[in-house]
Scaffold this active site. Structure first.
Site, mmCIF file in Angstrom:
data_model
loop_
_atom_site.group_PDB
_atom_site.id
_atom_site.type_symbol
_atom_site.label_atom_id
_atom_site.label_comp_id
_atom_site.label_asym_id
_atom_site.label_seq_id
_atom_site.Cartn_x
_atom_site.Cartn_y
_atom_site.Cartn_z
ATOM 1 C CG ASP A 137 -41.337 -29.319 -24.014
ATOM 2 O OD1 ASP A 137 -40.129 -29.566 -24.110
ATOM 3 O OD2 ASP A 137 -42.043 -29.006 -25.002
ATOM 4 C CB ALA A 165 -38.301 -26.999 -24.530
ATOM 5 C CG ASP A 166 -38.550 -31.241 -21.289
ATOM 6 O OD1 ASP A 166 -38.218 -30.296 -20.563
ATOM 7 O OD2 ASP A 166 -39.684 -31.756 -21.257
ATOM 8 C CB VAL A 167 -35.459 -33.791 -26.384
ATOM 9 C CG1 VAL A 167 -34.440 -34.545 -27.239
ATOM 10 C CG2 VAL A 167 -36.425 -34.786 -25.727
ATOM 11 C CB ALA A 170 -31.492 -33.424 -22.591
#
Length: 392
Positions: A137, A165-167, A170
């Site tokens: 991230d 960024a991850d969430v 996703a």
């Protein structure tokens, strides 16, 4: 029933981007089978720990069954393929090139599994000059421009406090998977879905990118302020800062009345939002001085009564004791076989007819391996042999 009831998802991803995606699908009723290597998802090593179980891991892995498979072995890969033959969705976030070496790439699987939705979450994309790069991230926030616009004007670039960024990637992946499932209902065929984390983060900055495209200038760090509307930032009060957002001229007039500066509502320098943006350097010192006259509680009450968007800057302790959050079922508890009662964030989307929910605790490592292998036709003797051969 639940919205995704009857959909089986096989997820071999680790850390956050893939697991958060499959958790969203599981929240809405999909059967999610999380496949981990013998050592477990890397995030199982991230603290804090509850009776030895990672709170970080549990935060993104509820509503799943847990299976251990060693995909470095031929038999482990064969078991996975048998599992995929009964699945609707395959999700992974392997580095570019890994699935090809394992024989788990879309081109290899698709001929035998034409209805499979194949979702690949990557760092920078599966093709192109940066496809080989790894990332987490922090790297995406740095490399994707977000850190350049985050922080105080006279301070260094900083990252957003959470793994945004991850969430967001996703969430995009879950949206794309559901879209592909809908298309499959029409065409009868699956397809490959690709999401690159940096692409997602860049798309999240659409409004700031518009500023750059229109002006050719890099947006500057502005702390809590906005380049588009003024005032739209945090102000110190007598006791603690508050956030105030004026997004139209009606609210500007109401704010001027509350601050007892009605003449500024019609001042040509400040009467319209473009004028306020152009003259923010003159306006903001006036407003900052005036907000110091009352406490945060007083200002928030007055602003709220006037319908002006505002709010306190809450700590997590304050956020998670907010009555509205409880009313929205955004703080939930579930019993875990090792960790005990675990508190998690709730399901953020509400479907009236097919509601989601938190109904299964995050799995312990390999908790459902035998159950899933039995469903694939493996006997007790087979599983003992697979354990001895370090396949499961």
């Amino acid at each position: 029933m639940q919205a995704l009831e009857g959909i089986r998802v096989v997820d071999v991803s680790q850390l956050v981007s893939g697991p958060y995606c499959s958790m969203l699908l599981g929240d809405l009723g999909a059967e999610v089978i999380k496949v981990e290597p013998p050592g477990g998802d890397m995030s199982r090593q991230f603290g804090p720990f509850l009776n030895g179980e990672s709170a970080f891991f549990m935060s993104v892995n509820r509503n799943k069954k847990g299976v251990v498979l060693n995909l470095q072995t031929a038999e482990g890969r064969e078991i996975l393929k048998r599992l995929l033959a009964s699945a609707d969705v395959f999700l992974h976030n392997f580095r570019t090139g890994v699935v090809e070496k394992l024989g788990l790439d879309f081109e290899t699987l698709a001929p035998a599994m034409p209805r499979l939705i194949y979702c690949a979450v990557s760092a920078f994309g599966e093709r192109g000059p940066e496809a080989h790069r790894p990332g987490v991230d922090l790297i995406f926030q740095a490399d994707g421009g977000m850190m350049s616009v985050t922080g105080e004007p006279d301070g260094p670039p900083v990252k957003v406090g959470t793994n945004i960024a991850d969430v967001y990637a996703a969430t995009l992946a879950a949206f794309a998977i559901v879209s592909a499932l809908y298309a499959r209902g029409i065409t009868g065929r699956g397809q490959k879905v690709e999401v690159a984390l940096r692409d997602g983060l860049v798309s999240l900055q659409a409004c700031w990118a518009a500023y750059f495209f229109a002006t050719g200038q890099n947006p500057e760090r502005m702390g809590s302020a906005s380049p588009f509307t003024v005032p739209n930032e945090c102000f110190d009060t007598r006791d603690r800062p508050i956030a105030v957002a004026i997004v139209n001229d009606k609210h500007w007039g109401q704010l001027c009345a509350l601050l007892e500066i009605p003449h500024l509502a019609q001042d040509p320098r400040f009467a319209t939002n473009p004028a306020r943006v152009a003259n923010r350097g003159e306006l903001l010192p006036i407003l900052r001085e005036l907000f110091l006259a009352k406490s945060s509680e007083e200002w928030l009450r007055l602003l709220d009564e006037a319908g002006i968007p505002c709010g306190p800057i809450k700590t997590y302790a304050e956020v998670f004791s907010t009555p509205q959050l409880s009313y929205n079922e955004m703080v939930v508890q579930i019993d875990h076989p090792i960790a005990g009662e675990v508190t998690l964030t709730g399901v953020p989307v509400k479907l009236q007819g097919t509601p989601g929910g938190v109904y299964r605790p995050p799995p312990t490592l390999g908790q459902h391996t035998e159950e899933i292998l039995r469903s694939l036709g493996y006997s007790a003797g087979d599983m003992e042999r697979l354990r001895n051969e370090q396949v499961i």
